[in-house]
Design a protein around this motif. Structure first.
Motif, short mmCIF file in Angstrom:
data_model
loop_
_atom_site.label_atom_id
_atom_site.label_comp_id
_atom_site.label_asym_id
_atom_site.label_seq_id
_atom_site.Cartn_x
_atom_site.Cartn_y
_atom_site.Cartn_z
N GLN A 1 4.67 0.17 0.99
CA GLN A 1 5.40 0.36 2.08
C GLN A 1 4.95 1.49 2.86
N TYR B 1 15.57 -7.50 -3.46
CA TYR B 1 14.45 -7.60 -4.58
C TYR B 1 14.15 -8.96 -5.05
N TRP C 1 11.90 1.85 -6.85
CA TRP C 1 10.75 1.12 -7.26
C TRP C 1 11.11 0.42 -8.57
N ASP D 1 5.65 -1.19 -6.92
CA ASP D 1 6.47 -1.78 -5.67
C ASP D 1 7.62 -0.83 -5.24
N THR E 1 9.56 1.27 -2.49
CA THR E 1 10.15 0.98 -1.11
C THR E 1 10.65 2.22 -0.70
N ALA F 1 5.25 -5.60 4.20
CA ALA F 1 6.17 -4.59 4.41
C ALA F 1 5.95 -4.22 5.76
N GLY G 1 10.64 -8.26 2.50
CA GLY G 1 10.36 -6.97 3.51
C GLY G 1 11.47 -7.30 4.63
N TRP H 1 13.57 -3.50 -1.96
CA TRP H 1 13.40 -3.05 -0.55
C TRP H 1 14.64 -2.74 0.04
#
Length: 335
Positions: free
Chosen positions: A108, A231, A185, A170, A172, A46, A275, A219
């Motif tokens: 992140q 993604y 996410w 996950d 972002t 990230a 990322g 992301w």
């Protein structure tokens, strides 16, 4: 990242067929070549630009033998030239969130109002079973970070229409031009919600925005007037390893248009995690694979390594397909 029975079986089969992932130590590799961190196994990159320095937040893979994942802490590195990286050490351990019991998964960090906010996926304790998203804060991009809320920002109970207990992973985070910050996410289902200005509470409903073949690792970024949702994707009818796909939209609220695959799978790895960042006039795509060897430890399911490639755009705003290379950014972009 994901952890489910069929995924483990597939990944073990892949390792068996490849001789447990023939890796590379690359001690004489050119600066900027892949993988960019060679003394530790790292995953889920990230990037964050602060002034003239790029910071890279990663999970630390400590899996032994045939362990799936063994991730207990998050690390941060930084660079000013995309070729040499400074190790700033761990910024947090999962145990720093007293309500979490394990799994320092994808994260992140974002800067807002002079402070640095760190969002990460963990396993909640038994009071709220399942994966959850934590938020920490620091006055410095290298920490120390502390739990900003004292409880989870998002728990599995908040997405009741989902299909499994690890869907809330996950995160972002993205701040739009009007100053509003959004978090997305998910695993199998993709979600998005606005954050309150305090950065530790949701400001409105959770909306599902699942694009085609979405698996995990979203992301968010913006270039010009176009919003991008990139993604880890998986077409289960054709593939057993994740690739990277993306969608675009004219607004953070959508509608999202599927644009297809951006990259293939990471070598020897059934997971992948994008990322994306602009730094000093160039765009970069960070990923991970399982190609690295450290001592007698080959790359594997739980021993991955972060990589980076140049990212380029077409005139219409779509992203040019990215081929993953050993050279990485040791070579200039093609255009």
């Amino acid at each position: 990242m994901r952890a489910r029975g069929w995924g483990i079986a597939i990944a073990l089969a892949v390792l068996a067929s490849t001789g447990a992932a023939i890796g590379q130590t690359g001690t004489n590799a050119a600066p900027g070549s892949n993988p960019i961190i060679r003394d530790k196994f790292t995953a889920d990159p990230a990037p964050l630009v602060v002034g003239d320095r790029l910071y890279l937040y990663v999970g630390h893979d400590e899996a032994q033998r045939d362990e799936m994942f063994n991730m207990r802490e998050w690390l941060v590195y930084s660079t000013t030239d995309m070729k040499t990286w400074t190790d700033h050490g761990p910024i947090m351990r999962v145990t720093d969130f007293k309500w979490a019991k394990q799994d320092a998964w994808a994260s992140q960090a974002i800067e807002k109002d002079g402070r640095f906010w760190f969002y990460a996926a963990v396993e909640h304790d038994d009071t709220h079973p399942g994966k959850a998203i934590a938020v920490a804060v620091s006055d410095s991009p290298t920490g120390p970070f502390v739990d900003a809320k004292g409880s989870a920002l998002i728990t599995n109970e908040m997405t009741p229409k989902g299909t499994h207990s690890w869907e809330d992973i996950d995160p972002t985070v993205f701040t739009d031009d009007d100053g509003t910050t959004w978090i997305a996410w998910g695993n199998r289902q993709a979600y998005i919600a606005r954050l309150k200005p305090n950065m530790i509470e949701l400001d409105g409903p959770i909306t599902e925005i699942t694009p085609p073949h979405f698996e995990e690792g979203p992301w968010l970024h913006k270039r010009g007037g176009l919003y991008y949702l990139t993604y880890a994707s998986l077409d289960r009818s054709q593939h057993r390893d994740e690739k990277v796909s993306y969608s675009t939209a004219p607004s953070i609220r959508g509608p999202w248009t599927y644009r297809g695959e951006l990259t293939g799978s990471g070598k020897y790895s059934f997971t992948i995690h994008p990322g994306i960042v602009e730094y000093k006039g160039n765009w970069y795509l960070f990923l991970h694979n399982a190609e690295l060897t450290i001592g007698d430890q080959n790359g594997s399911i739980g021993r991955r390594a972060v990589t980076v490639e140049h990212l380029e755009y077409n005139a219409d705003g779509t992203m040019k397909p990215v081929v993953q290379t050993d050279a990485g950014v040791s070579l200039p972009p093609s255009s």
